[in-house]
Design a protein around this motif. Structure first.
Motif, PDB file in Angstrom:
ATOM      1  N   LEU A   1       1.078  -1.143  -0.110  1.00  0.00           N
ATOM      2  CA  LEU A   1      -0.147  -0.049  -0.105  1.00  0.00           C
ATOM      3  C   LEU A   1       0.930   1.257   0.012  1.00  0.00           C
ATOM      4  O   LEU A   1       2.041   1.369   0.721  1.00  0.00           O
ATOM      5  CB  LEU A   1      -0.888  -0.089   1.363  1.00  0.00           C
ATOM      6  N   ILE A   2       0.604   2.147  -0.990  1.00  0.00           N
ATOM      7  CA  ILE A   2       1.351   3.482  -0.819  1.00  0.00           C
ATOM      8  C   ILE A   2       0.223   4.520  -0.819  1.00  0.00           C
ATOM      9  O   ILE A   2      -0.616   4.675  -1.900  1.00  0.00           O
ATOM     10  CB  ILE A   2       2.169   3.742  -2.284  1.00  0.00           C
ATOM     11  N   PRO A   3       0.148   4.975   0.291  1.00  0.00           N
ATOM     12  CA  PRO A   3      -0.821   6.083   0.660  1.00  0.00           C
ATOM     13  C   PRO A   3      -0.439   7.539  -0.116  1.00  0.00           C
ATOM     14  O   PRO A   3       0.785   7.739  -0.333  1.00  0.00           O
ATOM     15  CB  PRO A   3      -0.774   6.585   2.298  1.00  0.00           C
ATOM     16  N   VAL A   4      -1.457   8.231  -0.498  1.00  0.00           N
ATOM     17  CA  VAL A   4      -1.085   9.657  -1.253  1.00  0.00           C
ATOM     18  C   VAL A   4      -0.908  10.543  -0.107  1.00  0.00           C
ATOM     19  O   VAL A   4       0.003  11.584  -0.352  1.00  0.00           O
ATOM     20  CB  VAL A   4      -2.274   9.727  -2.166  1.00  0.00           C
ATOM     21  N   GLN A   5      -1.812  10.745   0.925  1.00  0.00           N
ATOM     22  CA  GLN A   5      -1.369  12.000   1.824  1.00  0.00           C
ATOM     23  C   GLN A   5      -0.155  11.669   2.701  1.00  0.00           C
ATOM     24  O   GLN A   5       0.266  10.617   2.735  1.00  0.00           O
ATOM     25  CB  GLN A   5      -2.856  11.666   2.929  1.00  0.00           C
ATOM     26  N   ASN A   6       0.347  12.611   3.194  1.00  0.00           N
ATOM     27  CA  ASN A   6       1.373  12.915   3.813  1.00  0.00           C
ATOM     28  C   ASN A   6       2.874  12.145   3.298  1.00  0.00           C
ATOM     29  O   ASN A   6       3.523  11.538   4.133  1.00  0.00           O
ATOM     30  CB  ASN A   6       1.232  12.253   5.151  1.00  0.00           C
ATOM     31  N   GLN A   7       2.992  12.633   2.328  1.00  0.00           N
ATOM     32  CA  GLN A   7       4.102  11.758   1.519  1.00  0.00           C
ATOM     33  C   GLN A   7       4.836  13.164   1.115  1.00  0.00           C
ATOM     34  O   GLN A   7       4.331  14.085   0.927  1.00  0.00           O
ATOM     35  CB  GLN A   7       3.883  11.166   0.106  1.00  0.00           C
ATOM     36  N   SER A   8       6.375  12.688   0.558  1.00  0.00           N
ATOM     37  CA  SER A   8       7.165  13.882   0.352  1.00  0.00           C
ATOM     38  C   SER A   8       6.838  14.247  -1.052  1.00  0.00           C
ATOM     39  O   SER A   8       7.586  15.380  -1.631  1.00  0.00           O
ATOM     40  CB  SER A   8       8.724  13.365   0.239  1.00  0.00           C
TER      41      SER A   8
END
Length: 835
Positions: A554-561
């Protein structure tokens, strides 16, 4: 006085050995030599045998011959990992050179059931290859002389030979290894040659010059074709279909000279008996030539013709005759041996003599050998015709890349493969279009197909020079069926392409990636090293009509660089480069664990090191290095055992220890590092080392070998029959365990080459991989060992303070073609915190 005599003798012998490096020591004197053809010394700067030729000088001389002789043309077929040229000389008469392509086409056409071919007028084709093991250099050094002789000798015999023979001449099968060994031997040579075997000259440092850049034994890669050196020679082989292929090697210093055939009972059953009879007849020419120069030799001992992945055996399943030469090795310039002082020039002369006797045999037996090749393919077609309407299907409905890479090997061997017309099921396995291929049995290379796909468990002999099994669909962990109807055949594959990776769409919520595809670790490594947060699913779930398996990323979209747009663009490139699909999702609600569940565990980027050097198997280490560097684009730090105790290990979270036996100080260093939270992964013989050094508590079976009614003469064969030289066994998987993430079936074939048997843990959940009750799938194993192997475990993981120790009894990366188990090691690396 005795010592003085010895010194005088050695000094005089040294002078004698140096004087023997003149050309007349090697070359036949019954011919004149064309003065317009440069001698080796005139180009490389020294007489053959005075120094070990480096590959650059060897190549320089071959180009010089090409420029000077109308009997030679040269081509550069590619480069090694170290960018050295992979040269091939074609040597034949000037007249043949003018019609070379016509000769080649007619030669190959004769194997395609062309009855109009007139054998009496056809040249024979001989492929001569030298020093596939770089520290067996007498072959490549002899190649200087053979090439000069064929270019310069002016006798009628040589001219007749070249009129009737096309010689494909490979002066160095292994340029990188030859260069590495030449450096060692030359930099440790004394002006006063010293035959003492204890001298540094005869004891090269780890990993030695035998292997190529990634420390592979390239003589085992003729069938898998995973290395650039192998790929060009296999391309040449299939382009020409030579009648004879010679492979010049070296063996122990105290031996003499060996030529084939090997031990008769250890010939693969698919090899025609006539092949061995012709090999024996060719052997008479070697014996006669070696008799003339007084060299000792032997045949029909030690070596065999079983594994088709060796250079001397691969030709036998392709209508050719493979011949192995093994010369006692000086390992430098001059060394004591049981047969007296062995000089480097003497070893070169034997190889030169055998190369010429091969050509003499080819010229004399030309029609018999040509007829044998034609009949081989004629009989193979007749056998294949019986299977008309039948085919082999192979694939993995969730892993297109592994399927592709097996298809790639088949195409390299010019085996016809087809697409699957449409999805179908056979024996409970689904074969999906785009994820499966089908092989018609009725085709020219039917015998080669059988050799690659067969499962064999009964044998005439119980001893093997190499492995006893290599069933390719098992190596790739693919579903397959050997008897499906050709009604399922789609279009022939003429332009094989690896599946294009995609991201299904842009998302503002998250992305999920199944862990089934072969290049999933490559994708995850790229993601984590870009400081993108990712998690792994510890359970299954359903979303948007798709079932997501254990190990889904899983790769969330929010709180990423990266912003949502940047992340989408980044993942699109990741998917493309890793040939897989990443699915966009718009909700965290699923049928199963929701995307915000604690059953999604956060992952951190692996920082991996591998221990190499003295005490470590260079083969096993090289296979790991190659996997990281060439397949997964992962950084791997190689830590030498010599400096291990002085190295700061805190920068690594994972250390790999290939088959090894290290010192006590190394054990203490590693134990402290594991205790601080590191994960140590050990393979094969390392398992015993981990147990004896108290990294983990393992219940390893102790097997006693008691001989009854075995004579002294039989004792070596008796103990040899207990070795597991390489066979394939069935295990059952607990797919919910992180070590098994990415595997869709409940069973997994493992390759095993040792007798380390670990009893299962009392807690069943600690045995995620376990051999079945009747585990033998293909290959040889003694009944005693088979009984001992049943229900044992090839994998264990245990805590050591804050860290973990992982033990694999088997090699999951065997010879770079055991694709099916590569992911086991990757799972131990990426999911180390969850094991």
């Amino acid at each position: 006085m005795k010592n003085l005599f010895l010194l005088v003798f050695l000094a005089s012998f040294t002078l004698l050995s140096q004087s023997q490096t003149q050309l007349d020591y090697y070359l036949p004197q019954n011919t004149s030599y064309n003065s317009n053809i440069p001698t080796p010394q005139s180009v490389i700067g020294h007489e053959v045998g005075k120094w070990h030729v480096t590959h650059d000088k060897l190549a320089q001389y071959m180009y010089a011959l090409d420029a000077a002789s109308d009997r030679i043309t040269i081509e550069n077929r590619g480069t090694t990992f170290e960018d050295r040229p992979l040269l091939l000389l074609t040597i034949t008469s000037p007249k043949n050179h003018q019609n070379l392509e016509s000769i080649r086409k007619a030669h190959v056409d004769a194997t395609n059931n062309n009855n109009a071919v007139n054998i009496s007028e056809m040249p024979i084709v001989v492929y001569q290859g030298f020093s596939i093991h770089g520290n067996e250099p007498s072959g490549s050094n002899a190649a200087l002389l053979v090439a000069y002789y064929l270019a310069a000798a002016e006798s009628d015999d040589v001219k007749n030979l070249l009129d009737n023979t096309v010689i494909l001449f490979d002066p160095s099968f292994n340029p990188d290894g030859l260069q590495r060994f030449a450096y060692w031997a030359n930099t440790n040579k004394s002006n006063n040659l010293n035959p003492d075997p204890n001298d540094r000259e005869y004891n090269e440092v780890w990993p030695g010059g035998r292997t190529n850049h990634y420390w592979f034994d390239m003589n085992r890669d003729w069938l898998p074709v995973q290395l650039p050196e192998s790929r060009v020679r296999i391309q040449t082989f299939h382009k020409w279909l030579p009648n004879i292929l010679t492979d010049h090697h070296e063996m122990g210093t105290n031996s003499t000279f060996f030529f084939q055939p090997g031990i008769p009972s250890r010939t693969h059953p698919l090899t025609p008996k006539l092949n061995q009879e012709l090999t024996r007849r060719i052997g008479d020419f070697h014996a006669n030539a070696l008799n003339k120069i007084g060299s000792l030799y032997y045949t029909e001992e030690d070596y065999d013709d079983f594994y088709y992945g060796k250079g001397s055996t691969f030709p036998d399943i392709n209508g050719s005759i493979g011949i192995l030469f093994e010369q006692a090795s000086s390992r430098g310039h001059i060394q004591e041996s049981d047969n007296g002082i062995l000089t480097f020039p003497f070893t070169i002369r034997n190889q030169f003599t055998a190369a010429l006797s091969t050509l003499e045999a080819a010229k004399t037996m030309r029609e018999d050998i040509l007829k044998y090749q034609h009949d081989f393919y004629k009989n193979a077609r007749a056998e294949a015709l019986k299977d008309n309407g039948k085919a082999i299907v192979f694939g993995n409905e969730k892993d297109a890349a592994s399927t592709y890479h097996l298809a790639e090997i088949l195409k390299r061997h010019q085996i016809t493969i087809n697409e699957v017309k449409s999805d179908f099921t056979s024996n409970g396995k689904k074969f999906k279009k785009g994820y499966s291929f089908i092989i018609p049995k009725n085709q020219k290379n039917a015998r080669l197909i059988q050799a690659m796909f067969e499962k064999r468990t009964s044998f005439q002999d119980s001893l093997f020079y190499d492995i006893s099994a290599w069933t390719f669909p098992l190596a790739f962990n693919l579903d397959y069926d050997e008897n499906v109807s050709t009604a399922n055949i789609g279009n022939e594959v003429t332009d094989l392409q690896l599946k294009t990776g995609t991201v299904t769409s842009k998302s503002n919520y998250g992305y999920v990636m199944q862990w089934h595809e072969y290049y999933s670790p490559k994708a995850l490594n790229t993601i984590l090293n870009a400081n993108i947060r990712a998690k792994v699913a510890m359970s299954t779930f359903k979303l948007n009509g798709t079932t997501y398996d254990y190990g889904t990323i899983l790769i969330p979209v929010q709180n990423q660089s990266k912003s949502a747009e940047e992340l989408y663009a980044f993942l699109t490139e990741v998917a493309k480069e890793s040939h897989l699909q990443i699915d966009a999702v718009s909700t965290g609600l699923t049928d199963g664990i929701d995307l915000g569940s604690r059953q999604f565990r956060a992952l951190t980027a692996p920082k991996v090191a591998m221990i190499v050097g003295e005490g470590v198997s260079p083969y096993d280490a090289g296979e790991v290095w190659h996997l990281f560097d060439q397949r997964y684009n992962m950084t791997l730090t190689k830590l030498d055992t010599e400096s291990l105790t002085r190295t700061d290990l805190s920068r690594y979270n994972t250390i790999i220890l290939p088959s090894a036996n290290l010192s006590g100080s190394a054990a203490e260093k590693l134990k402290a590092w594991v205790g601080d939270g590191g994960t140590l992964i050990g393979f094969e013989n390392t398992v015993r080392w981990l147990s004896s050094n108290e990294f983990m508590k393992l219940d390893i079976k102790k097997l006693e070998l008691k001989a009854k009614h075995i004579s002294f003469e039989q004792k070596d064969d008796f103990s040899g029959a207990q070795l597991i030289s390489g066979a394939i066994f069935e295990t059952k998987l607990d797919r919910s365990h992180p070590i098994a993430f990415g595997y869709k079936n409940e069973t997994l074939p493992l390759f095993r080459g040792n007798s380390i048997f670990i009893n299962a843990d009392k807690q069943s959940y600690n045995n995620p991989i376990q051999y079945t009750k009747n585990p033998l799938l293909s290959g040889y194993i003694s009944k005693r060992n088979l009984d001992s192997l049943a229900n044992t475990v090839p994998f264990q993981v245990q805590r050591l303070k804050r860290g973990k120790v992982v033990a694999f009894t088997d090699n999951t990366n065997f010879r770079a073609f055991w694709y099916g188990t590569n992911k086991l090691m990757m799972n131990a690396i990426f999911f180390r915190d969850e094991l």
